[in-house]
Motif scaffolding. Sequence first.
Motif, PDB file in Angstrom:
ATOM      1  N   TYR A 125      -1.231   5.852  19.002  1.00 21.43           N
ATOM      2  CA  TYR A 125      -1.071   6.542  20.269  1.00 21.43           C
ATOM      3  C   TYR A 125      -0.975   8.044  20.044  1.00 21.43           C
ATOM      4  O   TYR A 125      -0.391   8.508  19.055  1.00 21.43           O
ATOM      5  N   GLY A 173       0.079  12.097  21.002  1.00 18.16           N
ATOM      6  CA  GLY A 173       1.294  12.777  21.442  1.00 18.16           C
ATOM      7  C   GLY A 173       1.075  14.266  21.521  1.00 18.16           C
ATOM      8  O   GLY A 173      -0.057  14.747  21.530  1.00 18.16           O
ATOM      9  N   ASN A 175       0.984  14.929  17.266  1.00 18.11           N
ATOM     10  CA  ASN A 175       1.827  13.804  16.862  1.00 18.11           C
ATOM     11  C   ASN A 175       1.182  12.486  17.286  1.00 18.11           C
ATOM     12  O   ASN A 175       0.494  12.414  18.304  1.00 18.11           O
ATOM     13  N   SER A 176       1.416  11.466  16.508  1.00  9.13           N
ATOM     14  CA  SER A 176       0.950  10.137  16.887  1.00  9.13           C
ATOM     15  C   SER A 176       2.000   9.119  16.453  1.00  9.13           C
ATOM     16  O   SER A 176       2.762   9.353  15.533  1.00  9.13           O
ATOM     17  N   ARG A 177       2.024   8.022  17.164  1.00 11.44           N
ATOM     18  CA  ARG A 177       2.856   6.898  16.781  1.00 11.44           C
ATOM     19  C   ARG A 177       1.973   5.661  16.779  1.00 11.44           C
ATOM     20  O   ARG A 177       0.818   5.718  17.223  1.00 11.44           O
TER      21      ARG A 177
END
Length: 650
Positions: free
Chosen positions: A173, A175, A35-37
């Motif tokens: 970012y 995750g 996951n990334s944001r």
Amino acid sequence: MKEKLKKIPPKYIVAGVLLIVMLLLLIKHRSIFYNSRQDNYNDMSGEEENIAAEDAVVSQYFTISGNMQNIALLMTNDSGEDVTIQAMLRDAETDEVLSAVKCNVPKSTGAEEVVSMELTLDGVEGTRSVYLTLEEETRASEVYYCALAGDYEQTLLVNEEATAARLRMSVVYGGGLNKTFFILFALGMAVVIGIFVMPVKWAKPENMVLILVSVMGISMAVINPAFQECDGPSHFYRSMDVSYGNILGSFANLTHEDGVIYVPENVQEIAYRKLTPNGSEGTGYLEYLQTHKFSKNKIKMTYYDSVTSVVYWPQGLGIFLGRTFNFSIYGVILMGRIFNLLAYMGLAYAAVRFMPFYKNLMAMFAVMPLSIYQASSLSQDAVLNGVGFLFVALCCYYAFDEKVKLNWKKTLVLGLLLLTMFLSKYVYACLGLLVFLIPKDKFNSRKDYWKSFIIALLPFAILGGYVMLRVSSGISGLQAGAGGGVDTMTQMQYLKAYPIAAVKVIISTLIVNLNDYLQQLNMLGSMNYPLTLLAVIGPCFLLGVGLLDGQEVRGRIKIRHRIIMLLAFIITFAAIMMGLYIGDGIANPVGSSVINGIQGRYFILMLILPFLALGSDRVKQDIRYFTVKCSGIMGIMLLYAVFMLVNTCY
């Protein structure tokens, strides 16, 4: 040992090697399933501005709030050569170099390109002030950083001078593992490996359609962010209107007057976004849609486009069930996609099942990445393509299967399929020429022949004529802009005045854009996600399957049949192009020399016709397990497509 190895069937060796290669690639690229944001600094809140990179040191100050994965920066490079940029991430307080990388900026002929800079940073707790320094290592002119000029804090320095702009970039970012995406991809791998080792009795083209459409289609439906298909919001609005009971458009609006549709009261909360490829925007958008629900209250929304409900019945049913069970916005959209996929799967299965020859080719067109992508969205193309495949298959089945005897019930099916295509996009009615493949001796008598086709075409003539009367006022020709002496003409009037212009514009369009159409057959989303490797491999593979798949023809397709098939393809092809030329006066001003707005997906359901018309059973092939090998190769392409979806969106 060697003797034991020789006894192993080759298909198991192929499957084993393929499994090892896929596992190695999965390990190498495992980061895409995390996951990334992101912090998005490309919200278009200011005016676009370009900052020349030549002889400039650019420093952008910003704050990070977690372990940084990379920075995606927009740049343009019109220098005619690849350029190297030196990027450094420094602590804003201590000036310590936290991360550094050299990245390549490919020549882009002035188009904006995403430059991904792997400036990783771990161990960040809370927030941290940093700044990014950019400088050309390869000195070249016509290279620019894309920025937004507006009422921002002065955080961007150019040669140490402050500016009222900021770089158009995203800070990504890292995750945890996205278990759903990983499991779906692993299931796809298992299916592809399984295809190569499955028992021969199961390896039928129609079964391959079921396997690949279901597994890969569900993967795409879940992974693909909402509204990223072409005309995504329009398909959503139309499906939503059907879910509220308006199931007979465009014959009549049962639940409301013309010019409006029903939508949930808070429909604006979907915050429709067209994602930037490789911008890692999908995670945040997905989380947003998963945490919001549609209102139980409905309102009328102005919507002047005609709504052809029949091609939105599956999506409408799925959306209705999603709202009934109070799912999130994401869950409601996913339900619509799944029901759309199921409808396509049933139609495509029946098409391949009934096709008397070229079954493998029909199956490959039905499961190519773009076909499944459209089927796993809210697009009308799912029903349209499925119905189109089935119509072509039934015409061939009725015409060339010696055991088939026809009556009015069977021809009525053809009429309803043709009507469905017509209601979706009028120009596909030209495929009705294929009914002339069917000989009269398939019926009990000449009288029975005419009776059957009159009954079949009666609904098409009555309902189609009624619909044309309802929408005729909206068929075109927007007025041209200023100049040229044609600014008072519509496109239709122009073509009547210069009939040869239609032929010229089609030829010039093919010369200019044919390569683009082929590339678009391997481009997902709203022209956003190019499947780079498949742009050449995909068409070549389909061409190879088409050349080798005519073994069951055995002289059944006569010259007369070939002429009809070729005419049906050419006329429908020309009708699609001229329909857009006449109907879209914005993309195609009066007298345009090239037709703009055509997309490769418009031709999927009819691509098999040139192979039927021009193919030959004289091209012999003795490839064992031909169906398995074709399906396995297409399965690999589909896995690549799923990989690209995850990689570009998350």
